[in-house]
Design a protein around this motif. Sequence first.
Motif, short mmCIF file in Angstrom:
data_model
loop_
_atom_site.label_atom_id
_atom_site.label_comp_id
_atom_site.label_asym_id
_atom_site.label_seq_id
_atom_site.Cartn_x
_atom_site.Cartn_y
_atom_site.Cartn_z
N CYS A 176 -14.19 -106.77 77.52
CA CYS A 176 -14.12 -108.24 77.46
C CYS A 176 -14.44 -108.71 76.05
O CYS A 176 -15.53 -108.42 75.53
CB CYS A 176 -15.12 -108.86 78.42
N TYR A 177 -13.52 -109.42 75.44
CA TYR A 177 -13.78 -110.00 74.13
C TYR A 177 -13.14 -111.38 74.05
O TYR A 177 -11.91 -111.51 74.15
CB TYR A 177 -13.24 -109.10 73.01
N ASN A 178 -13.96 -112.39 73.91
CA ASN A 178 -13.50 -113.77 73.80
C ASN A 178 -12.42 -114.10 74.84
O ASN A 178 -11.34 -114.61 74.52
CB ASN A 178 -12.97 -114.05 72.38
N CYS A 179 -12.76 -113.79 76.08
CA CYS A 179 -11.79 -113.97 77.18
C CYS A 179 -12.28 -115.02 78.17
O CYS A 179 -12.01 -114.93 79.37
CB CYS A 179 -11.55 -112.64 77.88
N GLY A 180 -13.02 -116.01 77.67
CA GLY A 180 -13.58 -117.03 78.54
C GLY A 180 -12.55 -117.79 79.36
O GLY A 180 -12.87 -118.27 80.45
N GLU A 184 -17.66 -100.97 91.87
CA GLU A 184 -18.45 -101.69 90.88
C GLU A 184 -17.52 -102.12 89.76
O GLU A 184 -16.48 -101.48 89.52
CB GLU A 184 -19.57 -100.80 90.33
N ILE A 185 -17.89 -103.18 89.09
CA ILE A 185 -17.14 -103.66 87.93
C ILE A 185 -18.04 -103.52 86.70
O ILE A 185 -19.13 -104.10 86.66
CB ILE A 185 -16.72 -105.14 88.09
N LEU A 186 -17.60 -102.75 85.72
CA LEU A 186 -18.31 -102.60 84.46
C LEU A 186 -17.64 -103.51 83.45
O LEU A 186 -16.59 -103.17 82.88
CB LEU A 186 -18.27 -101.15 83.98
N ALA A 187 -18.20 -104.70 83.26
CA ALA A 187 -17.64 -105.67 82.33
C ALA A 187 -18.35 -105.49 80.99
O ALA A 187 -19.53 -105.85 80.84
CB ALA A 187 -17.83 -107.08 82.85
N ALA A 188 -17.66 -104.93 80.01
CA ALA A 188 -18.24 -104.62 78.71
C ALA A 188 -17.96 -105.76 77.75
O ALA A 188 -16.84 -105.90 77.23
CB ALA A 188 -17.68 -103.31 78.17
N ASN A 189 -18.96 -106.61 77.53
CA ASN A 189 -18.81 -107.75 76.63
C ASN A 189 -18.93 -107.26 75.19
O ASN A 189 -20.01 -106.91 74.71
CB ASN A 189 -19.87 -108.81 76.92
N SER A 206 -18.58 -110.97 72.25
CA SER A 206 -17.79 -112.20 72.30
C SER A 206 -18.55 -113.37 71.67
O SER A 206 -19.78 -113.46 71.75
CB SER A 206 -17.44 -112.55 73.75
N THR A 207 -17.79 -114.26 71.05
CA THR A 207 -18.38 -115.44 70.41
C THR A 207 -18.04 -116.73 71.15
O THR A 207 -18.43 -117.82 70.72
CB THR A 207 -17.90 -115.56 68.95
N ASP A 208 -17.33 -116.63 72.26
CA ASP A 208 -17.03 -117.81 73.07
C ASP A 208 -17.96 -117.83 74.28
O ASP A 208 -19.08 -117.33 74.22
CB ASP A 208 -15.54 -117.83 73.46
N ASN A 209 -17.52 -118.35 75.40
CA ASN A 209 -18.37 -118.46 76.59
C ASN A 209 -18.25 -117.27 77.53
O ASN A 209 -18.69 -117.35 78.69
CB ASN A 209 -18.04 -119.75 77.34
N THR A 210 -17.67 -116.16 77.06
CA THR A 210 -17.50 -114.97 77.92
C THR A 210 -18.82 -114.49 78.49
O THR A 210 -18.93 -114.19 79.69
CB THR A 210 -16.83 -113.84 77.13
N ARG A 256 -21.52 -105.50 86.94
CA ARG A 256 -22.53 -105.03 85.98
C ARG A 256 -22.03 -105.36 84.57
O ARG A 256 -20.92 -104.99 84.21
CB ARG A 256 -22.75 -103.53 86.13
N VAL A 257 -22.85 -106.05 83.81
CA VAL A 257 -22.46 -106.49 82.48
C VAL A 257 -23.10 -105.60 81.43
O VAL A 257 -24.32 -105.36 81.46
CB VAL A 257 -22.86 -107.96 82.24
N LEU A 258 -22.29 -105.12 80.50
CA LEU A 258 -22.78 -104.37 79.35
C LEU A 258 -22.65 -105.27 78.14
O LEU A 258 -21.55 -105.72 77.81
CB LEU A 258 -21.96 -103.09 79.15
N SER A 259 -23.76 -105.56 77.46
CA SER A 259 -23.74 -106.41 76.28
C SER A 259 -23.72 -105.55 75.03
O SER A 259 -24.68 -104.81 74.76
CB SER A 259 -24.97 -107.33 76.28
#
Length: 339
Positions: free
Chosen positions: A12-16, A35-40, A43-47, A62-65
């Motif tokens: 996920c990158y700037n995909c708000g 499970e969903i591994l959402a790898a941020n 991002s510089t928007d509201n993702t 599950r969010v990976l920052s």
Amino acid sequence: MSRPGISVTMPCYNCGETVARALDSLLAQTRTDFEILAANDGSTDNTAGILAEYACRDSRVRVLSLEHGGVIHAANAAIRASRGRYVARMDADDEALPERLAEQAALLDSRPDIGLAGCLVRFGGDRQKCAGYAHYVDWTNTLLDHEAISLNRFVEFPVPNPSIMFRRECLEQYGPYRDGDFPEDYELFLRWLDQGVRMAKANRELMIWNDPPTRLSRNHPRYDVNAFYRVKAEYLARWLERNNAHHPGVHILGSGRTARKRAEMLLDHGIRIVGLYDIDPRKIGKVVHGIRVRHRNDMPAPGSAFFLSYVGSRGARREIVDFLESMGHIPGRDFLAVA
């Protein structure tokens, strides 16, 4: 949460503007043990806020920052954090139809010989404005079994990356995405096929593949046409060494500048061009690198040479394949279409 059956990895990158729709489509799946591994990816928007909201609502998210490192970095981070027996790829601007995970997992369950499962995809862009991409999607949807996927691997990418699901064992044996001056998804696909991974598709439309103007394949130099042909040449040369009975010699269909430039990438990998053929009377008889261009009607008989067709214009590829087969040439034994 107990170990999930499926891990969905989503860079996920700037995909708000799109990621909520992608997550909603996954959380509406008929199969629920995932499970969903959402790898941020920095991002510089509201993702980040959207991902945090979904993680609070559903423990399967599950969010990976991460610090921004690019799509390969994010995709591999999600893969490393995944726990499922099967691993699926998803892009944050696409949508999974409700049966996607269930159908692809069922294919892998029923076919232990298959390491990677794709599916039919629906083109989500404007077919008039993006006709080329739409035709490409239509073409991928004609390639369902391993033989068709394997024989067409050097034409284009036969299994769209956001639609794949594969066994964890493939990752462990053949490795994840690699970073380099090439399209990482196509390189992984070619590498796994080269190592003997068999592939097939669920014969059902299970994903909407959207085509936004920000898609990396439209904008990043890693995905430009020359990058595709460079990595293609490497793996094509490896395939020819194993399958061309006349190795290292090949005959090339298409003597135009673009076809020759792409074919000549094989020279760095030990392949030797011994014949050039065309149907354009302006090209027939010309000498290119010491080789006289001949009409394709003068091609050697089936079984006596191996041909690569570098003619990729719409309709021409199919016409050439039909011509070769009508003359008794067998795909995979006597020729391959590679453009």
